[in-house]
Design a protein around this motif. Structure first.
Motif, short mmCIF file in Angstrom:
data_model
loop_
_atom_site.label_atom_id
_atom_site.label_comp_id
_atom_site.label_asym_id
_atom_site.label_seq_id
_atom_site.Cartn_x
_atom_site.Cartn_y
_atom_site.Cartn_z
N LEU A 26 0.95 -1.07 0.18
CA LEU A 26 0.11 0.06 -0.09
C LEU A 26 0.54 1.15 0.43
N ARG A 27 1.90 2.01 0.72
CA ARG A 27 2.42 2.48 0.63
C ARG A 27 2.88 2.58 -0.39
N GLU A 28 4.10 1.86 -1.08
CA GLU A 28 4.89 1.09 -1.91
C GLU A 28 2.99 2.38 -3.24
N VAL A 62 -1.33 3.88 10.98
CA VAL A 62 -0.95 3.96 9.22
C VAL A 62 -1.70 3.10 8.86
N ALA A 63 -3.09 3.08 8.73
CA ALA A 63 -3.91 3.26 8.55
C ALA A 63 -4.46 4.40 7.88
N THR A 64 -4.72 5.28 8.30
CA THR A 64 -5.29 6.68 8.45
C THR A 64 -4.32 7.62 7.13
N PRO A 65 -3.34 7.37 7.57
CA PRO A 65 -2.47 8.13 6.40
C PRO A 65 -1.84 7.66 4.67
N PRO A 105 -7.32 8.12 16.09
CA PRO A 105 -6.76 9.70 16.16
C PRO A 105 -8.38 9.52 14.29
N ALA A 106 -8.63 10.94 14.00
CA ALA A 106 -10.05 10.92 12.83
C ALA A 106 -9.58 10.19 11.84
N HIS A 107 -10.43 9.63 11.01
CA HIS A 107 -10.78 9.11 9.81
C HIS A 107 -10.64 9.45 8.60
N PRO A 108 -10.30 8.13 7.21
CA PRO A 108 -10.90 9.58 5.98
C PRO A 108 -12.30 10.22 6.37
#
Length: 168
Positions: A16-18, A56-59, A112-115
Motif C-alpha cells: 500500500l505504501r509503495e 498507519v491506516a490513516t495516512p 485519530p480521525a479517519h478519512p
C-alpha cells in the motif's frame, strides 16, 4: 502484540505504501512512528499494535481491514484491548467493518480521525463506559447503540462514565 500474522500485515503495508508512492520515512512521519519501527513491521520482525495499525491506516487512506489478515476472526491486541474482526462487507465505494472490541476496565482506546466518510457504530454487549467523538461524550451501557462520523478524533473508555455532553 497481535494474533494476526505479522509478516502478512507488514507485506500489505509495504504494498500500500509503495502504491501511493510514499517512502518509508514519509509514511513513518505521517503515522507518527519511528522509521525503524515501520521497517521492522514491514519485514515481519515486529508485531504491530492496534494503535500502530490505526496510525498507519490513516495516512494510507485505508480501513483497518485492509491491513489485517483477510479472514473473519483475525484479531489484534494491545494492552487491555482485543479487536476481533467479525465481518467485512466490500461494496462499490463502501467498506463496512464489524469488530468485536473488548476493553478491560479502566482502559481507553483513542483513535485519530479517519478519512472523510468513515462512520463508526458501537453496540455495547456488556459493561459500561463512554464514547467521545468530537465535542460529544456519551455514557454507554449494555444494549446502547452509538453512531457517529469518525472523521474526528474519538475514544472509547471502559468501566468509567461521566455525564453525557452533547455539542450544540
Amino acid at each position: 502484540m497481535t494474533r494476526t500474522g505479522s509478516a502478512g500485515v507488514g507485506a500489505r503495508i509495504r504494498v500500500l505504501r509503495e502504491a501511493r508512492g510514499l517512502s518509508l520515512s514519509a509514511l513513518a512521519a505521517q503515522a507518527g512512528i519511528g522509521k525503524g519501527s515501520l521497517s521492522e513491521l514491514e519485514t515481519g520482525r515486529r508485531n504491530p499494535t492496534l494503535d500502530t495499525l490505526y496510525a498507519v491506516a490513516t495516512p494510507l487512506g485505508v480501513p483497518l481491514a485492509a491491513l489485517l489478515d483477510d479472514h473473519d476472526g483475525a484479531a489484534v491486541a494491545d494492552e487491555g484491548v482485543v479487536a476481533t474482526r467479525v465481518r467485512v462487507l466490500r461494496e462499490p465505494g463502501r467498506t463496512t467493518e464489524v469488530y468485536l472490541l473488548r476493553l478491560a476496565a479502566g482502559v481507553e482506546r483513542a483513535s485519530p480521525a479517519h478519512p472523510a466518510g468513515v462512520e463508526e457504530q458501537l453496540v455495547v454487549l456488556a459493561g459500561s463506559g463512554e464514547v467521545e467523538h468530537g465535542a460529544d461524550v456519551v455514557a454507554i451501557g449494555p444494549g446502547d447503540h452509538v453512531r457517529f462520523a469518525a472523521d474526528v478524533p474519538h475514544a472509547y473508555r471502559a468501566g468509567r462514565t461521566r455525564r453525557s455532553r452533547r455539542s450544540t
